[in-house]
Motif scaffolding. Structure first.
Motif, PDB file in Angstrom:
ATOM      1  N   THR A   1      -5.802   2.136   4.546  1.00  0.00           N
ATOM      2  CA  THR A   1      -4.456   2.049   4.952  1.00  0.00           C
ATOM      3  C   THR A   1      -4.387   1.227   6.339  1.00  0.00           C
ATOM      4  O   THR A   1      -3.368   0.340   6.758  1.00  0.00           O
ATOM      5  CB  THR A   1      -3.757   3.327   5.232  1.00  0.00           C
ATOM      6  OG1 THR A   1      -4.088   4.065   4.105  1.00  0.00           O
ATOM      7  CG2 THR A   1      -2.216   3.094   5.185  1.00  0.00           C
TER       8      THR A   1
ATOM      9  N   LYS B   1       0.671  -1.201   0.115  1.00  0.00           N
ATOM     10  CA  LYS B   1      -0.024  -0.114   0.105  1.00  0.00           C
ATOM     11  C   LYS B   1       0.892   1.490   0.085  1.00  0.00           C
ATOM     12  O   LYS B   1       0.769   2.114  -0.694  1.00  0.00           O
ATOM     13  CB  LYS B   1      -0.872   0.019   1.191  1.00  0.00           C
ATOM     14  CG  LYS B   1      -2.177  -0.796   0.983  1.00  0.00           C
ATOM     15  CD  LYS B   1      -3.027  -0.672   2.132  1.00  0.00           C
ATOM     16  CE  LYS B   1      -2.891  -2.218   2.926  1.00  0.00           C
ATOM     17  NZ  LYS B   1      -3.826  -2.084   4.203  1.00  0.00           N
TER      18      LYS B   1
ATOM     19  N   THR C   1      -7.897   0.408  -1.019  1.00  0.00           N
ATOM     20  CA  THR C   1      -7.933  -0.467   0.031  1.00  0.00           C
ATOM     21  C   THR C   1      -7.578   0.453   1.339  1.00  0.00           C
ATOM     22  O   THR C   1      -6.583   1.247   1.228  1.00  0.00           O
ATOM     23  CB  THR C   1      -7.113  -1.657   0.074  1.00  0.00           C
ATOM     24  OG1 THR C   1      -7.567  -2.393  -1.081  1.00  0.00           O
ATOM     25  CG2 THR C   1      -7.203  -2.560   1.294  1.00  0.00           C
TER      26      THR C   1
ATOM     27  N   VAL D   1      -4.823   3.951  -4.450  1.00  0.00           N
ATOM     28  CA  VAL D   1      -5.172   2.741  -3.611  1.00  0.00           C
ATOM     29  C   VAL D   1      -6.531   2.570  -3.111  1.00  0.00           C
ATOM     30  O   VAL D   1      -6.882   3.728  -2.778  1.00  0.00           O
ATOM     31  CB  VAL D   1      -3.923   2.763  -2.744  1.00  0.00           C
ATOM     32  CG1 VAL D   1      -4.094   1.492  -1.507  1.00  0.00           C
ATOM     33  CG2 VAL D   1      -2.732   2.610  -3.193  1.00  0.00           C
TER      34      VAL D   1
ATOM     35  N   THR E   1      -4.777  -6.274  -1.397  1.00  0.00           N
ATOM     36  CA  THR E   1      -4.563  -4.560  -1.726  1.00  0.00           C
ATOM     37  C   THR E   1      -5.056  -4.203  -3.289  1.00  0.00           C
ATOM     38  O   THR E   1      -4.721  -4.943  -4.048  1.00  0.00           O
ATOM     39  CB  THR E   1      -3.138  -4.148  -1.570  1.00  0.00           C
ATOM     40  OG1 THR E   1      -2.631  -4.561  -0.317  1.00  0.00           O
ATOM     41  CG2 THR E   1      -3.026  -2.824  -1.884  1.00  0.00           C
TER      42      THR E   1
END
Ligand code: PLP
Length: 444
Positions: free
Chosen positions: A375, A360, A373, A371, A384
């Motif tokens: 953190t 990530k 997804t 990204v 991810t």
């Protein structure tokens, strides 16, 4: 805890010890210790270093993954560790030599194996009881058994989201059509998957539950977004909604647990759900074509069998579809569980998180990459999801494959995210190799 470690010990010691060529050892003591003891048992010795922690290089050596590739999609279908392959081969030899060894005479080297033993070993891993488990050949079949089996009245509904997997929504849709119930889909339980919080999810679910909601279906770790759903908090909301309801009106919380089991350090049977369904051929690294259904004790009465079972005639085990199955696979499952327990569930989960966090962070630094997804480790696990500007997820997967990096994307998904899945066979170098390739793709 005590009971579980004894079970683990029984399976770990016995199943793996005897392959060393010696006789089966007494089933006593610490399973993981014996598993890794002298004798090079199944190649499993050396899995733990001198400090008692997993040696991840030795773990990787258990897999026959093509060394020319970087494999970051192994959650799709397990590549089996050596111990599991050996167990499957051992059982297949017996069946080929004499199929009439069924149903009670098949053995792992330490002694008999069969449905009871499989349920016992899985129960130990899930933190539940063997009598609350049924066995199914996949997540898909397990979800079908649950939705098809739930006693439902016309006018009741199954509530899921578009983020749940096709097979989960499909199981709910097919059962709803059959039973005169309704499938209601919300688009998502959060506005932006990357920013999803437990509070947001829980209040969205609270707002959608109705007196007619018979099942709330959620996914422990969504394969579409990588979000780990706060199942325990959701269970509290469902319990509130159920207050004062008759059993036949109660809303059951059904969890597709496939990407949480053996990726998250939690007892699946203690999440507060009414049903947890999971293929054991993904993160658990079990033989292909295996899976489990756990039902809360009270829910057994609410779910009827779909198939005749060869395992039991009543209770949750009777939900297990009968017929002659891939016994060499199913009956080797205790070895997968032992393998996981030898490494330690919390260490496995920590390793998966360490690698997914690296993915990530690295992705977030690449211009043009988003990204999707969260953190926060509490809201994610080993998957991810990300996108690269001007590219579909499936194109990113294809381009990465040209560089011998295996990523994945969801088949026929309009979101089209690409995914990095970090398992215990992976290393930080694997993640870095993928990041380099994604950077090149993003540069164009
Ligand atoms: C969230 C989720 N549920 C269910 C499935 C189907 O699993 P199985 O192959 O065990 O039926 C998948 C497939 O990968 C998935 O990602």
């Amino acid at each position: 805890m005590r009971r579980r470690s004894v079970l683990a010990g029984a399976v770990g010691t016995a199943a793996v010890a005897a392959w060393g060529g010696g006789t089966a050892e007494a089933v006593t003591g610490d399973g993981a210790g014996r598993l890794l003891g002298a004798g090079g048992l199944l190649g499993a010795d050396g899995l733990l270093g001198a400090d008692g922690r997993p040696d991840w290089g030795a773990v990787r050596a258990q897999f026959r993954l093509d060394p020319d590739w970087v494999h970051l999609a192994t959650f799709y279908l397990a590549s089996q560790p050596r111990a599991v392959r050996e167990a499957v081969a051992h059982l297949a030899r017996q069946l080929d030599a004499d199929p009439m060894l069924l149903p009670t005479h098949l053995t792992l080297p330490d002694g008999p194996t069969g449905w009871d033993r499989v349920r016992q070993s899985l129960a130990g891993y899930l933190g539940g009881e063997p009598e609350h488990l049924a066995l199914a050949a996949s997540t898909t079949i397990g979800l079908g058994l649950v939705y098809n089996g739930v006693i439902t009245r016309p006018g009741q509904e199954f509530l899921l989201s578009d983020d749940d997997h096709d097979v989960h929504r499909g199981a709910a849709r097919l059962a709803a059509e059959k039973h005169g119930a309704r499938l209601r889909l919300v688009p998502s339980w959060f506005a932006d998957s990357a920013q999803a919080t437990a509070d947001e999810v829980v209040s969205a679910i609270r707002a959608q539950l109705r007196p007619t909601t018979r099942v709330l279906g959620v996914t422990w770790v969504q394969s579409r977004t990588g979000v780990r759903m706060p199942v325990t908090r959701i269970a509290e909301v469902v319990a509130e909604a159920n207050r004062g309801r008759k059993d036949t009106d109660r809303c059951l919380l059904v969890v597709d647990g496939v990407h949480g089991l053996a990726a998250v350090d939690a007892d699946a049977a203690r999440l507060g759900a009414d049903a947890v369904v999971a293929g054991t051929h993904k993160w658990l690294l079990g033989p292909r074509g295996t899976g489990v259904v756990w039902l809360a004790p009270w829910a057994t009465e609410q779910v009827r069998p779909t198939f005749a079972s060869f395992i039991a005639s009543e209770g949750t085990p009777a939900l297990s579809p009968g017929g002659f199955l891939a016994f060499e696979h199913a009956f080797a499952l205790p070895v997968s569980v032992a393998f996981q327990q030898a490494l330690g569930r919390s260490r496995v989960a920590a390793r998966i998180t360490e690698l997914s966090t690296r993915a990530k962070r690295g992705l977030a630094r690449i211009p043009g990459v988003t990204v999707h997804t969260p953190t926060a480790p509490g809201m994610s696990a080993g998957i991810t999801c990300f996108s690269v500007r001007d590219h579909r997820g499936s194109d990113v997967v294809t381009m990465a494959a040209e560089r011998k990096v295996r990523l994945s994307s969801l088949y026929r998904d309009s979101l089209g995210y690409a995914r990095i899945g970090t398992g215990i066979m992976n290393s930080p170098q694997d993640v870095d190799a993928a990041l380099r390739v994604v950077r090149d793709i993003a540069r164009g």
